[in-house]
Motif scaffolding. Structure first.
Motif, PDB file in Angstrom:
ATOM      1  N   LEU A   1      39.672 -12.612  18.383  1.00 50.42           N
ATOM      2  CA  LEU A   1      40.370 -11.782  17.406  1.00 50.42           C
ATOM      3  C   LEU A   1      39.342 -11.181  16.162  1.00 50.42           C
ATOM      4  N   PHE A   2      37.973 -11.748  16.241  1.00 47.38           N
ATOM      5  CA  PHE A   2      37.079 -11.286  15.326  1.00 47.38           C
ATOM      6  C   PHE A   2      35.594 -11.253  15.648  1.00 47.38           C
ATOM      7  N   PRO A   3      34.699 -10.423  14.994  1.00 44.38           N
ATOM      8  CA  PRO A   3      33.355 -10.232  15.539  1.00 44.38           C
ATOM      9  C   PRO A   3      32.836 -11.699  15.524  1.00 44.38           C
ATOM     10  N   VAL A   4      31.925 -11.768  16.702  1.00 48.52           N
ATOM     11  CA  VAL A   4      31.214 -12.822  16.851  1.00 48.52           C
ATOM     12  C   VAL A   4      30.515 -13.580  15.878  1.00 48.52           C
ATOM     13  N   ALA A   5      29.723 -12.542  15.191  1.00 50.12           N
ATOM     14  CA  ALA A   5      28.869 -12.923  14.040  1.00 50.12           C
ATOM     15  C   ALA A   5      29.657 -13.403  12.819  1.00 50.12           C
ATOM     16  N   LYS A   6      30.961 -13.106  12.694  1.00 50.23           N
ATOM     17  CA  LYS A   6      31.823 -13.672  11.633  1.00 50.23           C
ATOM     18  C   LYS A   6      32.332 -14.852  12.139  1.00 50.23           C
ATOM     19  N   VAL A   7      32.729 -15.191  13.312  1.00 48.48           N
ATOM     20  CA  VAL A   7      33.175 -16.561  13.835  1.00 48.48           C
ATOM     21  C   VAL A   7      32.062 -17.423  13.539  1.00 48.48           C
ATOM     22  N   SER A   8      31.068 -17.274  14.334  1.00 41.90           N
ATOM     23  CA  SER A   8      29.956 -18.053  14.049  1.00 41.90           C
ATOM     24  C   SER A   8      29.377 -18.492  12.799  1.00 41.90           C
ATOM     25  N   ALA A   9      29.449 -17.622  12.221  1.00 48.08           N
ATOM     26  CA  ALA A   9      29.119 -17.989  10.478  1.00 48.08           C
ATOM     27  C   ALA A   9      29.769 -19.055   9.989  1.00 48.08           C
ATOM     28  N   ALA A  10      30.933 -19.213  10.195  1.00 47.83           N
ATOM     29  CA  ALA A  10      31.675 -20.647   9.733  1.00 47.83           C
ATOM     30  C   ALA A  10      30.839 -21.805   9.992  1.00 47.83           C
ATOM     31  N   ILE A  11      30.290 -21.906  11.215  1.00 43.39           N
ATOM     32  CA  ILE A  11      29.784 -22.968  11.680  1.00 43.39           C
ATOM     33  C   ILE A  11      28.544 -23.433  10.652  1.00 43.39           C
ATOM     34  N   TYR A  12      28.057 -22.597   9.968  1.00 42.51           N
ATOM     35  CA  TYR A  12      26.922 -22.997   8.775  1.00 42.51           C
ATOM     36  C   TYR A  12      27.565 -23.999   8.103  1.00 42.51           C
ATOM     37  N   LEU A  13      28.960 -23.830   7.989  1.00 39.95           N
ATOM     38  CA  LEU A  13      29.682 -25.190   6.960  1.00 39.95           C
ATOM     39  C   LEU A  13      29.605 -26.352   7.538  1.00 39.95           C
ATOM     40  N   SER A  14      29.410 -26.859   8.845  1.00 35.56           N
ATOM     41  CA  SER A  14      29.630 -27.934   9.532  1.00 35.56           C
ATOM     42  C   SER A  14      28.796 -29.061   8.915  1.00 35.56           C
ATOM     43  N   PRO A  15      27.124 -28.806   8.468  1.00 38.24           N
ATOM     44  CA  PRO A  15      26.478 -29.918   8.073  1.00 38.24           C
ATOM     45  C   PRO A  15      27.085 -30.597   6.679  1.00 38.24           C
ATOM     46  N   PRO A  16      27.523 -30.029   5.795  1.00 39.13           N
ATOM     47  CA  PRO A  16      28.033 -30.450   4.511  1.00 39.13           C
ATOM     48  C   PRO A  16      29.258 -31.118   4.544  1.00 39.13           C
ATOM     49  N   VAL A  17      30.247 -30.351   5.663  1.00 43.20           N
ATOM     50  CA  VAL A  17      31.537 -31.004   5.884  1.00 43.20           C
ATOM     51  C   VAL A  17      31.437 -32.250   6.525  1.00 43.20           C
ATOM     52  N   THR A  18      30.400 -32.261   7.498  1.00 44.98           N
ATOM     53  CA  THR A  18      30.185 -33.656   8.087  1.00 44.98           C
ATOM     54  C   THR A  18      29.769 -34.708   7.245  1.00 44.98           C
ATOM     55  N   MET A  19      28.958 -34.377   6.321  1.00 50.98           N
ATOM     56  CA  MET A  19      28.608 -35.510   5.233  1.00 50.98           C
ATOM     57  C   MET A  19      29.861 -35.702   4.518  1.00 50.98           C
ATOM     58  N   LEU A  20      30.789 -34.847   4.264  1.00 50.94           N
ATOM     59  CA  LEU A  20      31.958 -35.401   3.454  1.00 50.94           C
ATOM     60  C   LEU A  20      32.955 -36.198   4.288  1.00 50.94           C
ATOM     61  N   TRP A  21      32.872 -36.063   5.582  1.00 54.62           N
ATOM     62  CA  TRP A  21      33.340 -37.037   6.472  1.00 54.62           C
ATOM     63  C   TRP A  21      32.790 -38.341   6.385  1.00 54.62           C
ATOM     64  N   ALA A  22      31.511 -38.178   6.365  1.00 52.09           N
ATOM     65  CA  ALA A  22      30.935 -39.626   6.468  1.00 52.09           C
ATOM     66  C   ALA A  22      30.916 -40.336   5.314  1.00 52.09           C
ATOM     67  N   TRP A  23      31.191 -39.515   4.067  1.00 45.15           N
ATOM     68  CA  TRP A  23      31.378 -40.201   2.684  1.00 45.15           C
ATOM     69  C   TRP A  23      32.870 -40.821   2.871  1.00 45.15           C
ATOM     70  N   MET A  24      33.711 -40.034   3.340  1.00 38.67           N
ATOM     71  CA  MET A  24      35.295 -40.629   3.312  1.00 38.67           C
ATOM     72  C   MET A  24      35.235 -41.831   4.164  1.00 38.67           C
ATOM     73  N   LEU A  25      34.880 -41.705   5.379  1.00 44.76           N
ATOM     74  CA  LEU A  25      35.410 -42.695   6.448  1.00 44.76           C
ATOM     75  C   LEU A  25      34.239 -43.919   6.500  1.00 44.76           C
ATOM     76  N   PHE A  26      32.965 -43.665   6.272  1.00 42.65           N
ATOM     77  CA  PHE A  26      31.949 -44.686   6.340  1.00 42.65           C
ATOM     78  C   PHE A  26      31.256 -45.157   5.083  1.00 42.65           C
ATOM     79  N   SER A  27      31.873 -44.412   3.768  1.00 40.49           N
ATOM     80  CA  SER A  27      30.957 -44.792   2.639  1.00 40.49           C
ATOM     81  C   SER A  27      29.770 -44.480   2.536  1.00 40.49           C
TER      82      SER A  27
END
Length: 298
Positions: free
Chosen positions: A248-274
């Motif tokens: 649906l969208f340009p590949v650069a636009k889609v892949s840019a969202a992956i940059y947000l994975s590291p901070p969101v991963t840390m939020l997962w770790a905080w919520m589930l594993f303290s």
């Protein structure tokens, strides 16, 4: 060509479509850590990946056979190649690097630079050019990822080839993403392609796991929870939304969202594993959000 134009027009008519897909993709992409954290307590990474891909493929198989166009041998061959690249080499390469004692923080950083490699390939292969503001946004997003990952970075004592393997795995997935985008008009429905990708990966991961010992899974509560998470969220949600977004969208636009994975991963770790949150994580999250917003603008 008509179908492609219709899909692009529909995407433009619904301004909330991309934010919704991006949110779902980030949730799925970052959640792999959670499933592995639960399931990898009593088994090898290769055995974990074998069961993850096998279960995913078997769940999708009846839908792939009954919903959508008839699957030809040529389509199976083409999609199996994507499975080797986007599942076996990408997931297996990083898993093997971690087993060879490449520091997890360094592996994660290299994996999170995937959008940069995709952007670099999208212009010569797809002709999708970025504006100066989008390049600036990409640079800002990379800086945000570095800020988030800085505290966990280490060099380690792994063999040199293991470090190179992480880079190769990331680049192979970037090539697979660009090729998938290039062939979006003739590719099969997402659920059929993902089924073939998963089953291809399960065969290869199964061979690797079998050489290490047994294919029998540990029947523990943690393994079952982790496997459900990996199949439903980290595979079905992440890959399905990613491949759909590429159509649906340009590949650069889609892949840019992956940059947000590291901070969101840390939020997962905080919520589930303290696990503790740091000031650097919030600063990096803010910087990354600015970069992703600039890169994703039309």
């Amino acid at each position: 060509m008509t179908d492609t134009i219709a899909v692009s027009t529909a995407a433009r008519r619904h301004p909330l479509l991309w934010p919704l897909l991006a949110t779902l993709m980030i949730i799925g992409w970052s959640s792999g850590f959670v499933g592995i954290r639960y399931a990898n307590q009593q088994t090898s990474v290769m055995l974990l990946l074998f069961w993850r891909t096998l279960i995913s493929g078997l769940i999708l198989l009846p839908f792939a056979l009954t919903i959508g166009p008839r699957i030809s041998l040529r389509a199976i061959r083409d999609q199996a190649l994507f499975g080797v690249m986007a599942v076996f080499i990408y997931l297996g390469g990083f898993a093997l690097a971690i087993e060879q004692r490449v520091p997890t923080g360094l592996v994660a950083l290299i994996a999170d630079l995937l959008p940069l490699a995709i952007v670099a390939l999208s212009q010569p292969v797809l002709g999708e050019t970025l504006s100066a503001k989008q390049w600036l946004g990409t640079l800002i997003a990379v800086i945000g990822v570095l800020i988030v990952s800085f505290d966990s970075l280490a060099v380690g004592t792994a063999p040199l080839w293991a470090y190179g393997l992480t880079v190769v795995s990331m680049l192979v997935f970037a090539v697979a993403s660009v090729l998938h985008r290039k062939r979006r008009a003739t590719s099969m429905p997402v659920h059929q392609g993902l089924c073939i990708h998963s089953l291809t990966g399960s065969v290869l991961f199964g061979i690797c796991a079998w050489t290490q010992g047994t294919l029998a899974p540990p029947m523990t509560r943690e393994f079952l929870i982790g496997m459900m998470w990996l199949v439903l969220i980290a595979t079905f949600l992440a890959y399905a939304v990613y491949y759909t977004s590429l159509r649906l969208f340009p590949v650069a636009k889609v892949s840019a969202a992956i940059y947000l994975s590291p901070p969101v991963t840390m939020l997962w770790a905080w919520m589930l594993f303290s696990e503790p949150l740091t000031v650097a994580m919030f600063v990096g999250l803010g910087v990354t959000l600015v970069g992703v917003w600039m890169t994703s603008r039309n």
